[in-house]
Design a protein around this motif. Structure first.
Motif, mmCIF file in Angstrom:
data_model
loop_
_atom_site.group_PDB
_atom_site.id
_atom_site.type_symbol
_atom_site.label_atom_id
_atom_site.label_comp_id
_atom_site.label_asym_id
_atom_site.label_seq_id
_atom_site.Cartn_x
_atom_site.Cartn_y
_atom_site.Cartn_z
ATOM 1 N N GLU A 62 3.464 -2.938 -5.249
ATOM 2 C CA GLU A 62 2.154 -2.953 -4.901
ATOM 3 C C GLU A 62 1.944 -2.943 -3.521
ATOM 4 O O GLU A 62 1.032 -2.460 -2.755
ATOM 5 C CB GLU A 62 1.466 -3.912 -5.577
ATOM 6 C CG GLU A 62 1.161 -3.442 -7.372
ATOM 7 C CD GLU A 62 0.604 -4.778 -7.884
ATOM 8 O OE1 GLU A 62 0.449 -5.669 -7.238
ATOM 9 O OE2 GLU A 62 0.606 -4.488 -9.408
ATOM 10 N N THR A 63 2.669 -3.815 -2.940
ATOM 11 C CA THR A 63 2.307 -4.037 -1.448
ATOM 12 C C THR A 63 2.585 -3.113 -0.612
ATOM 13 O O THR A 63 1.897 -2.861 0.304
ATOM 14 C CB THR A 63 3.440 -5.447 -1.118
ATOM 15 O OG1 THR A 63 2.686 -6.487 -1.605
ATOM 16 C CG2 THR A 63 2.925 -5.894 0.490
ATOM 17 N N LYS A 76 9.041 3.113 3.212
ATOM 18 C CA LYS A 76 7.748 2.043 3.198
ATOM 19 C C LYS A 76 8.276 0.462 2.975
ATOM 20 O O LYS A 76 7.841 -0.291 3.053
ATOM 21 C CB LYS A 76 6.953 2.465 2.267
ATOM 22 C CG LYS A 76 6.059 3.675 2.417
ATOM 23 C CD LYS A 76 5.126 4.104 1.274
ATOM 24 C CE LYS A 76 4.398 5.484 1.599
ATOM 25 N NZ LYS A 76 3.070 5.408 0.952
ATOM 26 N N ASP A 103 7.360 9.325 -6.999
ATOM 27 C CA ASP A 103 6.923 8.264 -5.888
ATOM 28 C C ASP A 103 6.810 6.848 -6.281
ATOM 29 O O ASP A 103 5.722 6.085 -6.086
ATOM 30 C CB ASP A 103 5.604 8.755 -5.286
ATOM 31 C CG ASP A 103 6.052 9.971 -4.240
ATOM 32 O OD1 ASP A 103 7.130 10.284 -4.207
ATOM 33 O OD2 ASP A 103 5.142 10.694 -4.081
ATOM 34 N N THR A 104 7.587 6.545 -7.346
ATOM 35 C CA THR A 104 7.709 5.050 -8.010
ATOM 36 C C THR A 104 9.151 4.561 -7.708
ATOM 37 O O THR A 104 10.040 5.441 -7.091
ATOM 38 C CB THR A 104 7.634 4.976 -9.420
ATOM 39 O OG1 THR A 104 8.207 5.842 -10.189
ATOM 40 C CG2 THR A 104 6.046 5.406 -9.729
ATOM 41 N N GLY A 112 3.115 0.107 -1.603
ATOM 42 C CA GLY A 112 2.436 1.399 -1.997
ATOM 43 C C GLY A 112 3.449 2.341 -2.913
ATOM 44 O O GLY A 112 3.045 3.521 -2.989
ATOM 45 N N VAL A 113 4.309 1.603 -3.452
ATOM 46 C CA VAL A 113 5.288 2.494 -4.413
ATOM 47 C C VAL A 113 5.498 1.615 -5.708
ATOM 48 O O VAL A 113 6.221 0.580 -5.444
ATOM 49 C CB VAL A 113 6.639 2.786 -3.627
ATOM 50 C CG1 VAL A 113 7.813 3.541 -4.462
ATOM 51 C CG2 VAL A 113 6.402 3.427 -2.291
ATOM 52 N N PRO A 114 4.748 2.013 -6.499
ATOM 53 C CA PRO A 114 4.898 1.167 -7.861
ATOM 54 C C PRO A 114 6.240 1.127 -8.475
ATOM 55 O O PRO A 114 7.093 1.993 -8.394
ATOM 56 C CB PRO A 114 3.839 1.989 -8.673
ATOM 57 C CG PRO A 114 3.080 2.604 -7.950
ATOM 58 C CD PRO A 114 3.924 3.161 -6.690
#
Length: 177
Positions: free
Chosen positions: A111-112, A86, A161-162, A114-116
């Motif tokens: 954030e942009t 991503k 998923d971060t 989608g993976v914090p």
């Protein structure tokens, strides 16, 4: 279930590559890891997984970018990228305002895409007065690599998923022979 949307009995083999460095470099890297799954794909029941995300237990989400069927053996090979794919989208400088800290910038990038971002890192609170030059046509991955370089670390996807920017801890393990 080991792999989301695939029955355990259909799973034949899993190969995961979870690297942190490239070309003998670790500082400032952000590796897009790969995986290969071999599955029984009788009647093409799993063909719908191509171009979708699946979750591998204890390893997070992975994108299925290729699925090749072996018609004679009713098997299929799935090729995957970790969720860091991503970050390969083009970096849009208009989404970020400077001055800001490395931590604020890394958080906004996460954030942009989608993976914090999870956790902090060296120079997290160091302020950038203006946007740094990232080269021509940079990706979000290039921006994270820049941040990781100035944090004297590497970026890596976590199993939840971060992503984090980290370095090796100082834990000492004693092993008895």
């Amino acid at each position: 279930m080991i792999v989301e949307n695939i029955e355990d009995k259909a799973l034949l083999n899993i190969e995961l590559n979870d690297g942190i460095g490239t070309d003998k470099e670790i500082i400032g890297t952000f590796v897009k890891n790969t995986a290969k799954l071999s599955i029984q794909n009788v009647n093409h029941q799993y063909d719908n997984l191509k171009d979708k995300y699946i979750s591998i237990k204890n390893f997070g989400s992975w994108f299925v970018y290729d699925l090749v069927n072996d018609e004679d053996a009713t098997e299929a090979q799935l090729s995957l990228y970790d969720i860091s794919n991503k970050f390969d989208k083009e970096y849009n400088a208009e989404l970020y305002s400077f001055p800001c800290t490395f931590g604020e910038w890394a958080t906004k990038i996460g954030e942009t895409v989608g993976v914090p971002l999870e956790g902090t890192f060296l120079n997290y609170n160091l302020e950038l007065k203006e946007a740094p030059f990232l080269g021509t046509n940079p990706s979000n991955r290039d921006a994270v690599k820049f941040i990781a370089k100035y944090a004297s670390g590497y970026a890596q996807i976590n199993s939840n998923d971060t992503y984090s920017i980290r370095w090796f801890d100082k834990t000492i393990y004693e092993i008895e022979d």
